[in-house]
Design a protein around this motif. Sequence first.
Motif, PDB file in Angstrom:
ATOM      1  N   GLU A  79      35.668  34.986  32.787  1.00 21.94           N
ATOM      2  CA  GLU A  79      36.104  34.894  34.186  1.00 21.94           C
ATOM      3  C   GLU A  79      35.257  33.912  34.982  1.00 21.94           C
ATOM      4  OE1 GLU A  79      36.968  37.546  38.157  1.00 21.94           O
ATOM      5  OE2 GLU A  79      35.132  37.709  37.031  1.00 21.94           O
ATOM      6  N   LYS A  89      39.117  27.624  30.138  1.00 23.10           N
ATOM      7  CA  LYS A  89      39.469  28.983  29.709  1.00 23.10           C
ATOM      8  C   LYS A  89      39.978  29.011  28.275  1.00 23.10           C
ATOM      9  CE  LYS A  89      39.068  30.970  33.927  1.00 23.10           C
ATOM     10  NZ  LYS A  89      38.057  31.985  34.279  1.00 23.10           N
ATOM     11  N   ASN A 109      39.848  37.925  32.683  1.00 20.50           N
ATOM     12  CA  ASN A 109      40.233  37.610  34.050  1.00 20.50           C
ATOM     13  C   ASN A 109      41.021  38.779  34.642  1.00 20.50           C
ATOM     14  OD1 ASN A 109      39.609  34.535  34.777  1.00 20.50           O
ATOM     15  ND2 ASN A 109      40.057  34.676  32.584  1.00 20.50           N
ATOM     16  N   ASP A 110      41.061  38.855  35.967  1.00 18.05           N
ATOM     17  CA  ASP A 110      41.657  40.020  36.612  1.00 18.05           C
ATOM     18  C   ASP A 110      43.170  40.066  36.415  1.00 18.05           C
ATOM     19  OD1 ASP A 110      43.148  39.213  39.344  1.00 18.05           O
ATOM     20  OD2 ASP A 110      41.444  37.879  39.059  1.00 18.05           O
ATOM     21  N   SER A 124      45.533  37.395  37.679  1.00 21.90           N
ATOM     22  CA  SER A 124      45.305  36.029  37.204  1.00 21.90           C
ATOM     23  C   SER A 124      46.337  35.617  36.150  1.00 21.90           C
ATOM     24  CB  SER A 124      43.898  35.926  36.609  1.00 21.90           C
ATOM     25  OG  SER A 124      43.743  34.742  35.864  1.00 21.90           O
ATOM     26  N   TRP A 182      45.088  36.581  32.582  1.00 22.01           N
ATOM     27  CA  TRP A 182      44.854  37.978  32.175  1.00 22.01           C
ATOM     28  C   TRP A 182      45.556  38.315  30.859  1.00 22.01           C
ATOM     29  CZ3 TRP A 182      48.688  42.046  32.381  1.00 22.01           C
ATOM     30  CH2 TRP A 182      48.178  43.334  32.191  1.00 22.01           C
TER      31      TRP A 182
END
Length: 281
Positions: free
Chosen positions: A38, A46, A68-69, A72, A75
């Motif tokens: 993240e 990424k 990642n949340d 996102s 995710w």
Amino acid sequence: MPLDPRHARSWLFTPADRPERYPRRDGQGADAVILDLEDAVAPADKRQARENLCRRGSDDPPVWVRINDRTSEHWRDDLAEVALLPAVTGVMLPKAERADDVAATAALLPGGMPVIALVETSLGIENAYGIASEPATFALAFGVADFRRETGLGEAPEAWAYPRTRLVIASRAAGLRGPIDGPAMQLDDVAAVRSEATRGRAGGFTGKLCIHPSQITPVNAAYSPIPEQVDWARRVLEQAARSDGAAVRVDGEMIDRPRLEHARDLLESAVAQSDAESAGT
């Protein structure tokens, strides 16, 4: 043998796009390492970071992965990769605001893989008990930097009393270990890091996130029982073993069931941490 994460004190973030920093079998370091997909990784990097993770083998030291949340675009891709990786203990979910965030994440992981819910917003604080009660939640952690940015809280301790205590009580009410505190921002001031960690432990936290290896030693020291506490716990358990379930007197103190359980928990953690350090994990 890796340290049981229930007893982990220091949780070190390591950028997933820096494989040269990944933990090695022959290296000593944090109680737990979190390979970060993240905040530590730029958006353009990424994919490369996920590819780096895929090169880890089953013989590599176990790690956690911060994905990642849920809002996102990364995710779902993060979870697709993590679900296939060996030597992953669990994931950290940032910006956890509802129990459903944890449930949806767990649904895309191998059955039983634990999730640390990183609470970083006011909504997350208000929903802390629901998040902690989600079956996949292993622990709550406090994302202090994002929470500070959202709320505008300053340095006054009383400003932080409510969110910090809420995380502690929510964790314990849900039957979890105490929460993991956010990282100290000081990289070179060991005394400041240890002081902050000591306050966290006194406030009910059971470990602390670290953003630099220099923070590991002071964090571990602050969250470890001192020898006198370990000796006390041993005496309590020895006396209790001979009391046939009755309350006992140790060092002028009446030891009832809550104090006995405290002694048992303290000694269990101390032994686990000592054994892990002796094994070089």
